[in-house]
Design a protein around this motif. Structure first.
Motif, PDB file in Angstrom:
ATOM      1  N   VAL A   1       1.834  10.225  -9.621  1.00 36.62           N
ATOM      2  CA  VAL A   1       0.781  10.390 -10.616  1.00 36.62           C
ATOM      3  C   VAL A   1      -0.057  11.630 -10.307  1.00 36.62           C
ATOM      4  O   VAL A   1      -0.410  12.418 -11.192  1.00 36.62           O
ATOM      5  CB  VAL A   1      -0.115   9.130 -10.665  1.00 36.62           C
ATOM      6  CG1 VAL A   1      -1.342   9.378 -11.547  1.00 36.62           C
ATOM      7  CG2 VAL A   1       0.675   7.941 -11.200  1.00 36.62           C
TER       8      VAL A   1
ATOM      9  N   LEU B   1       3.871   5.784  -5.746  1.00 32.22           N
ATOM     10  CA  LEU B   1       3.584   5.890  -7.177  1.00 32.22           C
ATOM     11  C   LEU B   1       2.361   6.761  -7.429  1.00 32.22           C
ATOM     12  O   LEU B   1       2.348   7.603  -8.342  1.00 32.22           O
ATOM     13  CB  LEU B   1       3.370   4.488  -7.759  1.00 32.22           C
ATOM     14  CG  LEU B   1       3.157   4.398  -9.270  1.00 32.22           C
ATOM     15  CD1 LEU B   1       4.317   5.038 -10.019  1.00 32.22           C
ATOM     16  CD2 LEU B   1       3.000   2.939  -9.695  1.00 32.22           C
ATOM     17  N   ALA B   2       1.326   6.592  -6.590  1.00 36.19           N
ATOM     18  CA  ALA B   2       0.100   7.380  -6.762  1.00 36.19           C
ATOM     19  C   ALA B   2       0.367   8.865  -6.531  1.00 36.19           C
ATOM     20  O   ALA B   2      -0.217   9.726  -7.205  1.00 36.19           O
ATOM     21  CB  ALA B   2      -0.974   6.878  -5.801  1.00 36.19           C
TER      22      ALA B   2
ATOM     23  N   ASP C   1       0.832  -1.198   0.000  1.00 35.55           N
ATOM     24  CA  ASP C   1       0.000   0.000   0.000  1.00 35.55           C
ATOM     25  C   ASP C   1       0.871   1.255   0.000  1.00 35.55           C
ATOM     26  O   ASP C   1       0.609   2.202  -0.744  1.00 35.55           O
ATOM     27  CB  ASP C   1      -0.924  -0.015   1.216  1.00 35.55           C
ATOM     28  CG  ASP C   1      -1.859   1.179   1.235  1.00 35.55           C
ATOM     29  OD1 ASP C   1      -2.757   1.242   0.379  1.00 35.55           O
ATOM     30  OD2 ASP C   1      -1.682   2.053   2.105  1.00 35.55           O
TER      31      ASP C   1
ATOM     32  N   LEU D   1       2.490   1.799  -3.343  1.00 33.67           N
ATOM     33  CA  LEU D   1       1.534   2.380  -4.288  1.00 33.67           C
ATOM     34  C   LEU D   1       1.238   3.832  -3.940  1.00 33.67           C
ATOM     35  O   LEU D   1       0.947   4.640  -4.822  1.00 33.67           O
ATOM     36  CB  LEU D   1       0.248   1.558  -4.299  1.00 33.67           C
ATOM     37  CG  LEU D   1       0.376   0.221  -5.042  1.00 33.67           C
ATOM     38  CD1 LEU D   1      -0.860  -0.629  -4.837  1.00 33.67           C
ATOM     39  CD2 LEU D   1       0.597   0.463  -6.527  1.00 33.67           C
TER      40      LEU D   1
ATOM     41  N   ILE E   1      -5.155  -3.126  -8.118  1.00 32.82           N
ATOM     42  CA  ILE E   1      -4.136  -4.156  -8.359  1.00 32.82           C
ATOM     43  C   ILE E   1      -3.468  -4.556  -7.051  1.00 32.82           C
ATOM     44  O   ILE E   1      -3.246  -5.739  -6.768  1.00 32.82           O
ATOM     45  CB  ILE E   1      -3.096  -3.643  -9.367  1.00 32.82           C
ATOM     46  CG1 ILE E   1      -3.739  -3.472 -10.748  1.00 32.82           C
ATOM     47  CG2 ILE E   1      -1.904  -4.599  -9.455  1.00 32.82           C
ATOM     48  CD1 ILE E   1      -2.837  -2.802 -11.765  1.00 32.82           C
ATOM     49  N   SER E   2      -3.156  -3.558  -6.229  1.00 31.24           N
ATOM     50  CA  SER E   2      -2.541  -3.836  -4.933  1.00 31.24           C
ATOM     51  C   SER E   2      -3.450  -4.694  -4.062  1.00 31.24           C
ATOM     52  O   SER E   2      -3.008  -5.675  -3.437  1.00 31.24           O
ATOM     53  CB  SER E   2      -2.239  -2.515  -4.209  1.00 31.24           C
ATOM     54  OG  SER E   2      -1.798  -2.747  -2.896  1.00 31.24           O
TER      55      SER E   2
ATOM     56  N   HIS F   1      -7.238   7.562   0.219  1.00 33.41           N
ATOM     57  CA  HIS F   1      -6.311   6.429   0.291  1.00 33.41           C
ATOM     58  C   HIS F   1      -5.531   6.451   1.600  1.00 33.41           C
ATOM     59  O   HIS F   1      -5.380   5.427   2.267  1.00 33.41           O
ATOM     60  CB  HIS F   1      -5.366   6.480  -0.905  1.00 33.41           C
ATOM     61  CG  HIS F   1      -4.563   5.227  -1.079  1.00 33.41           C
ATOM     62  ND1 HIS F   1      -3.521   5.135  -1.961  1.00 33.41           N
ATOM     63  CD2 HIS F   1      -4.635   4.020  -0.479  1.00 33.41           C
ATOM     64  CE1 HIS F   1      -2.995   3.928  -1.905  1.00 33.41           C
ATOM     65  NE2 HIS F   1      -3.658   3.236  -1.013  1.00 33.41           N
TER      66      HIS F   1
ATOM     67  N   ALA G   1      -6.139   6.705 -12.441  1.00 33.23           N
ATOM     68  CA  ALA G   1      -4.894   5.929 -12.451  1.00 33.23           C
ATOM     69  C   ALA G   1      -4.589   5.408 -11.052  1.00 33.23           C
ATOM     70  O   ALA G   1      -4.165   4.252 -10.880  1.00 33.23           O
ATOM     71  CB  ALA G   1      -3.746   6.795 -12.965  1.00 33.23           C
ATOM     72  N   GLN G   2      -4.840   6.232 -10.045  1.00 35.52           N
ATOM     73  CA  GLN G   2      -4.658   5.787  -8.659  1.00 35.52           C
ATOM     74  C   GLN G   2      -5.589   4.625  -8.331  1.00 35.52           C
ATOM     75  O   GLN G   2      -5.189   3.669  -7.661  1.00 35.52           O
ATOM     76  CB  GLN G   2      -4.926   6.940  -7.694  1.00 35.52           C
ATOM     77  CG  GLN G   2      -3.903   8.045  -7.723  1.00 35.52           C
ATOM     78  CD  GLN G   2      -4.227   9.104  -6.687  1.00 35.52           C
ATOM     79  OE1 GLN G   2      -4.336   8.812  -5.503  1.00 35.52           O
ATOM     80  NE2 GLN G   2      -4.393  10.331  -7.133  1.00 35.52           N
TER      81      GLN G   2
ATOM     82  N   LEU H   1      -4.241   1.416  -9.630  1.00 39.68           N
ATOM     83  CA  LEU H   1      -3.107   0.951  -8.821  1.00 39.68           C
ATOM     84  C   LEU H   1      -3.580   0.359  -7.497  1.00 39.68           C
ATOM     85  O   LEU H   1      -3.083  -0.683  -7.051  1.00 39.68           O
ATOM     86  CB  LEU H   1      -2.140   2.104  -8.571  1.00 39.68           C
ATOM     87  CG  LEU H   1      -1.417   2.676  -9.799  1.00 39.68           C
ATOM     88  CD1 LEU H   1      -0.616   3.908  -9.422  1.00 39.68           C
ATOM     89  CD2 LEU H   1      -0.511   1.624 -10.419  1.00 39.68           C
TER      90      LEU H   1
END
Length: 288
Positions: free
Chosen positions: A37, A33-34, A27, A30, A74-75, A135, A67-68, A71
């Motif tokens: 983004v 990465l999020a 988490d 991500l 998928i996580s 998130h 996009a978040q 992600l």
């Protein structure tokens, strides 16, 4: 913040062997990465309108938020798969102090980050930052669940606690992703403002006699920018210049009351409508 937490949780995941901690690590990875983004999306959305994007770039925020969501989903699926495997095959966790210590630090750090994000959301109304905030809210429950899983596993001998909490974390992430996705889709589909916002604008419009006969009222969002357009009846004896000047003055006053809102007014001869688009009489009455 994400870089620090990823580093700590990598060590903690290796030391404890916990699926819940692994989920927390995934988490946070991500999150990193999020956030990148989101940064790109927000910066792109803030760019002024150009020849190819005459309405601005505001919807880039909604795309960044989607996009978040991808992600996060998928996580969550990866965590759920690892938890189910652990539930079937079983394996003890270890190093309770390390796992609990890292989780407590993560909770305190997340509280600080959430407070700052809420400040930014109040100032900008950014949907991408709001999605990021949702998130990180889940991170609080996620880190608490890691502590609970480790304590139940190592101090009470309940070996199924860690994978069960891992599955719970995965479900929580997917629920949050679905909620965030709905906001992004609403913006991309040009959903109308919430009813209370629409009514607030209409009540404000009643302060200007030039806007009597307002109809065909439409609203939408694009990032931090808001758009509203409507038709207005004008008397037949007004010249084009007079109508233009009067409406420009009204637009300026309304924009000062609703910052960040682009207003487009279309003039119609008094009594003319292209279709049945008049607002209900209840809306056009003065607010008590």
């Amino acid at each position: 913040m994400a870089v620090v937490l990823v580093s700590l949780k990598t060590v903690a995941s290796w030391q404890t062997g916990s699926v819940a901690m692994l989920g927390s690590l995934a988490d946070s990875a991500l999150d990193l990465l999020a956030s990148l983004v989101t940064l790109v999306g927000v910066r792109f959305a803030a760019m002024p309108a150009d020849d190819d994007h005459r309405f601005g770039h505001g919807k880039a925020e909604a795309l960044a938020a989607l996009a978040q969501v991808i992600l996060i989903t998928i996580s969550a699926l990866g965590i759920a798969w690892r938890a189910i495997d652990r539930l079937q095959n079983g394996a003890p966790t270890g190093d309770l102090e390390m796992g609990v210590g890292v989780s407590v630090f993560a909770i305190l750090a997340t509280f600080a980050l959430l407070a700052y994000q809420r400040h930014v959301i109040r100032k900008t109304g950014s949907i991408a930052i709001r999605t990021d905030n949702v998130h990180y809210q889940s991170d609080l429950f996620l880190n608490l669940s890691v502590i609970a899983a480790l304590v139940l596993d190592q101090m009470m001998g309940w070996r199924a606690a860690d994978p069960i909490f891992g599955i719970g974390i995965a479900l929580w992430l997917m629920w949050g992703a679905g909620r965030a996705a709905s906001h992004s889709v609403d913006q991309l589909m040009d959903r109308e403002w919430p009813q209370e916002e629409r009514e607030a604008f209409l009540y404000a419009a009643r302060d200007y006699p030039e806007l009597d006969g307002l109809h065909d009222f439409r609203t939408r969002h694009a990032g931090t920018h808001r758009f509203v357009q409507f038709h207005v009846w004008v008397p037949a004896d007004w010249t084009v210049r007079e109508a233009h000047d009067r409406m420009d003055a009204v637009e300026e006053k309304l924009q000062s009351r609703f910052p960040g809102t682009e207003i487009l007014i279309h003039l119609d001869p008094e009594g003319h409508t292209d279709r049945e688009t008049m607002l209900p009489s209840a809306i056009t009455e003065k607010k008590p």
